[in-house]
Design an enzyme around this catalytic site. Structure first.
Site, mmCIF file in Angstrom:
data_model
loop_
_atom_site.group_PDB
_atom_site.id
_atom_site.type_symbol
_atom_site.label_atom_id
_atom_site.label_comp_id
_atom_site.label_asym_id
_atom_site.label_seq_id
_atom_site.Cartn_x
_atom_site.Cartn_y
_atom_site.Cartn_z
ATOM 1 N N GLU A 173 16.633 6.056 -24.054
ATOM 2 C CA GLU A 173 15.325 5.530 -23.651
ATOM 3 C C GLU A 173 14.701 6.419 -22.573
ATOM 4 O OE1 GLU A 173 13.284 3.632 -24.838
ATOM 5 O OE2 GLU A 173 11.999 2.942 -23.222
ATOM 6 N N GLU A 202 7.955 11.791 -24.445
ATOM 7 C CA GLU A 202 6.707 11.170 -24.898
ATOM 8 C C GLU A 202 5.562 11.414 -23.906
ATOM 9 O OE1 GLU A 202 7.204 6.915 -24.903
ATOM 10 O OE2 GLU A 202 5.610 6.644 -26.360
ATOM 11 N N ASN A 215 -7.688 2.302 -42.411
ATOM 12 C CA ASN A 215 -6.439 2.442 -41.669
ATOM 13 C C ASN A 215 -5.321 2.509 -42.698
ATOM 14 O OD1 ASN A 215 -4.189 2.131 -39.969
ATOM 15 N ND2 ASN A 215 -4.374 -0.105 -40.009
ATOM 16 N N GLY A 216 -4.416 3.491 -42.565
ATOM 17 C CA GLY A 216 -3.315 3.590 -43.513
ATOM 18 C C GLY A 216 -3.372 4.898 -44.271
ATOM 19 N N TRP A 259 -6.083 7.972 -35.819
ATOM 20 C CA TRP A 259 -4.853 8.692 -35.558
ATOM 21 C C TRP A 259 -4.647 9.544 -36.800
ATOM 22 C CZ3 TRP A 259 0.134 9.083 -37.669
ATOM 23 C CH2 TRP A 259 1.073 9.710 -36.839
ATOM 24 N N ARG A 283 -4.383 2.189 -30.982
ATOM 25 C CA ARG A 283 -3.909 2.522 -32.329
ATOM 26 C C ARG A 283 -4.180 3.974 -32.692
ATOM 27 N NH1 ARG A 283 -3.486 -2.672 -35.138
ATOM 28 N NH2 ARG A 283 -3.222 -1.556 -37.084
ATOM 29 N N LYS A 289 -0.256 3.579 -29.761
ATOM 30 C CA LYS A 289 0.550 2.439 -29.319
ATOM 31 C C LYS A 289 1.172 1.705 -30.505
ATOM 32 C CE LYS A 289 1.993 -0.529 -26.260
ATOM 33 N NZ LYS A 289 3.228 -0.069 -25.596
ATOM 34 N N LYS A 346 11.162 8.398 -23.059
ATOM 35 C CA LYS A 346 10.012 8.243 -22.147
ATOM 36 C C LYS A 346 9.560 9.606 -21.641
ATOM 37 C CE LYS A 346 9.060 4.915 -22.864
ATOM 38 N NZ LYS A 346 9.573 3.694 -23.399
ATOM 39 N N CYS A 368 -4.663 4.117 -36.737
ATOM 40 C CA CYS A 368 -6.108 3.877 -36.778
ATOM 41 C C CYS A 368 -6.454 2.404 -36.544
ATOM 42 C CB CYS A 368 -6.733 4.287 -38.100
ATOM 43 S SG CYS A 368 -6.387 5.972 -38.561
ATOM 44 N N HIS A 382 31.110 18.334 -27.905
ATOM 45 C CA HIS A 382 31.084 18.570 -29.356
ATOM 46 C C HIS A 382 29.845 19.357 -29.780
ATOM 47 C CE1 HIS A 382 34.581 16.082 -29.696
ATOM 48 N NE2 HIS A 382 33.977 15.135 -28.994
HETATM 49 O O1 M6R Z 1 5.474 -1.929 -31.382
HETATM 50 P P1 M6R Z 1 6.889 -1.490 -31.602
HETATM 51 O O2 M6R Z 1 7.807 -1.959 -30.542
HETATM 52 O O3 M6R Z 1 7.397 -1.821 -32.975
HETATM 53 O O4 M6R Z 1 6.825 0.097 -31.504
HETATM 54 C C1 M6R Z 1 7.944 0.874 -31.799
HETATM 55 C C2 M6R Z 1 7.775 2.281 -31.284
HETATM 56 O O5 M6R Z 1 6.692 2.900 -31.892
HETATM 57 C C3 M6R Z 1 7.555 2.311 -29.765
HETATM 58 O O6 M6R Z 1 8.568 1.650 -29.089
HETATM 59 C C4 M6R Z 1 7.490 3.771 -29.259
HETATM 60 O O7 M6R Z 1 8.716 4.389 -29.433
HETATM 61 C C5 M6R Z 1 7.039 3.773 -27.806
HETATM 62 N N1 M6R Z 1 5.802 4.460 -27.695
HETATM 63 C C6 M6R Z 1 8.020 4.395 -26.877
HETATM 64 O O8 M6R Z 1 7.587 4.309 -25.551
#
Ligand code: M6R
Length: 605
Positions: A478, A485, A98-99, A74, A27, A600, A482, A2, A501
């Site tokens: 990674e 996500e 927020n929180g 959020w 956010r 984000k 991606k 948020c 395994h």
């Molecule tokens: O702002 P940060 O790098 O601490 O964020 C960590 C993760 O939330 C962030 O990298 C998330 O996994 C990304 N959305 C992946 O693309």
């Protein structure tokens, strides 16, 4: 997560609230809302979904008032709908939050037993109703103070009051809150970025603090309600622009920017003439570092895992890596000769910030590798190494990942050299190789049209797998992160050697399997693992920097990235995977910059 904003001004505030909410949308984007105050009437407007919906509502029915608060949500407690959207208002007050209020159920039961009715399913509404009750006997600041005492959890709040039409109260515990100053106008915001278009003068509330804003002044109070003074900081200029320019999405813009952002980062740390790395003021004398512990979440964790391979190969330092949400609750044996390094794009990730706090409480030395230098994590660490990637707006982290890798590699080289783990020749050779990286990234970007073709293979796939060994394993993780996500397609990253395994059972005819195989010491072994997948019908997408490897008929798609020094190949191998995730998401009509259920900056635990 948020985002919250509050503005006290001598002119109407709703437009600036909307503009700030657009900046805060990274956010959370489940719902948006604002409340303004005019003639002692709280005027609330809310919508489910994006800020642009709220803007449309406001266009049809404008909100007047020189004081107001706004919110992007959020969802944590209660589904994302209008009722659960913030602000949450009573007759007397309106609150944005927020929180998480951890004891909200308990408080709710107590209030309901007194006949008080709730409208929403949120944890926030308890704050609104507690303050409303307290206002029967106390002034606003005392009412908020009394309410805070009853709350457990981590939160930041912005509050306006029907009968005190010139003030906004802000409070924080755990979640960050910034205050901004301007002529005839003052602000609160979840972060300084939201305030940047209005002011570059800011202060940050420390944990437990409150503030009272009018258009002319701001007063700060500590957790015992004693007045405190705050330093006013001047914010740095933005690195990078905040619009999409010629691009359709922020994500592709940020992918394409990478040759430049990596170059900027290298230029910040590397003295090209002297072939030396300018990193000074280590919080622990490099020779005395016993162990390095790298901590992050999501993509940042993947950069830590990549760096572990570098530190182990190039230095004599023992390295551990940890996911922040796990680290913060484990019984860690802290050691003052260990260096605890926190990696985070935003610098606001709640789990990473909490893990850092724990380190600080245990009196060990901390370093942060961040993109946002004004962030909580940067401010709270002993030593900061910025990645200089410029603002990253797409929820999927791309250029920040490459920036994190670049800084981690530079740090690794510097430590290896100071500790005499590598000699001067090797040190200079590695610096020269590093300087070639931006050009090689540029070359990688040219394969976008091949990747568009590759992406079609994923549109109707049931799932996918990403395999790699050594430092290609974190890149497999990674790539999978991606893809899942952005395109909501099941994707798993595995060390290629681990397939037999268990995960091999998932391979069936036509399942896309991305094999990441640079020409390194693992190459032949990865090829053997690939054969095991081919034998079971997996559809292979092969990514390598090996010029000699001919791509045979068992490989559905092959892609070559430029061959660079083995240490740097993880950086280049990431690019096709970023572009793949982007194009699969496009083909599946997914919202690339704002994938569902995510935000984000992850400011809740
Ligand atoms: O702002 P940060 O790098 O601490 O964020 C960590 C993760 O939330 C962030 O990298 C998330 O996994 C990304 N959305 C992946 O693309």
């Amino acid at each position: 997560m948020c985002g919250i904003i509050g503005i006290a001004s001598n002119k109407p505030v709703s437009i600036n609230i909307i503009n700030s909410l657009k900046k805060l949308e990274y956010r959370g984007y489940d719902s948006a809302g604002l409340a303004t105050l005019k003639d002692n009437i709280i005027n609330e407007k809310k919508c489910s979904g994006r800020v642009e919906e709220l803007e449309k509502i406001l266009f049809k029915t404008p909100s007047n008032g020189n004081i107001g608060i706004g919110h992007v949500r959020w969802a944590t407690h209660g589904i994302p709908n209008i009722v659960n959207a913030h602000p949450h208002s009573s007759e007397q007050v309106s609150v944005v939050h927020n929180g998480i209020i951890e004891n909200s159920d308990e408080i709710k039961k107590d209030l309901e037993s007194k006949g008080i009715k709730f409208k929403s399913q949120t944890d926030t509404e308890v704050v609104t109703l507690l303050i409303t009750e307290a206002l029967k006997a106390s002034k606003p600041l005392e009412s908020v103070f009394k309410t805070l005492k009853k709350l457990k959890g981590s939160f930041a709040l912005g509050i306006i009051f029907k009968n005190f039409s010139n003030i906004i109260i802000g409070a924080r515990r755990g979640s960050p809150l910034a205050v901004g100053y301007s002529k005839n106008e003052n602000y609160i915001g979840s972060d300084s970025y939201a305030l940047k278009s209005m002011t570059n003068k800011i202060s940050y509330l420390d944990d437990g603090e409150l503030c009272v804003l009018t258009k002319d002044e701001v007063s700060f109070y500590d957790s015992r309600l004693k007045k405190v003074n705050k330093k006013i900081l001047t914010m740095s200029e933005n690195e990078g622009s905040t619009d999409k320019g010629e691009y359709k999405h922020f994500m592709i813009k940020e992918i394409v920017e990478q040759p430049l952002t990596v170059k900027n980062c290298i230029d910040e740390y590397v003295d090209s003439l002297k072939k030396n790395i300018n990193i000074v003021n280590f919080p622990i004398e490099p020779q005395k570092i016993n162990k390095i512990i790298l901590i992050g979440c999501g993509t940042a964790y993947n950069s830590c895992l990549t760096a572990k391979y570098w530190f182990e190969e190039l230095t004599s330092i023992d390295v551990e890596i940890d996911i922040a949400s796990e680290f913060r609750y484990r019984k860690i044996k802290f050691n003052s000769n260990n260096l605890y390094i926190f990696v985070s794009q935003s610098g606001e990730t709640a789990d990473t910030a909490a893990a850092l706090d724990i380190c600080k409480k245990n009196n060990v030395k901390t370093c942060s590798i961040v993109n946002v230098i004004e962030s909580t994590i940067a401010r709270n660490s002993d030593w900061v190494l910025p990645i200089h990637a410029g603002i990253e707006i797409g929820v999927a982290s791309t250029k920040a990942f490459l920036g994190q890798l670049t800084v981690l590699y530079i740090l690794c080289l510097k430590l290896a050299f100071i500790r005499k783990d590598i000699d001067g020749n090797n040190y200079v050779k590695n610096i020269i190789n590093l300087k070639k990286l931006p050009e090689a990234i540029k070359t990688c970007l040219k394969s976008e049209s091949n990747i568009q073709l590759m992406a079609k293979e994923f549109v109707s796939a049931k799932g996918s797998m990403f395999l790699g060994r050594g430092s290609s394993y974190p890149i497999a993780l990674e790539g999978a992160l991606k893809l899942k996500e952005l395109s909501y397609l099941h994707a798993e990253g595995y060390p290629a050697g681990e397939m037999k395994h268990g995960p091999l059972a998932l391979i069936e005819e036509g399942l896309p399997v991305i094999v990441i195989a640079p020409k390194d010491k693992y190459f032949e072994k990865t090829i053997s693992n690939m054969q095991e997948v081919i034998a079971r019908g997996g559809k292979i997408i092969f990514i390598t920097d090996n010029k000699k490897e001919s791509l045979n008929e068992n490989i559905r798609f092959g892609l070559r990235v430029p061959h660079v020094d083995n240490f740097l190949s993880p950086v280049l191998l990431t690019l096709p995977l970023q572009m793949l995730a982007y194009h699969v998401a496009l083909l599946k009509n997914c919202d690339v910059d704002k994938p569902r259920n995510l935000a984000k900056s992850v400011t809740v635990e």
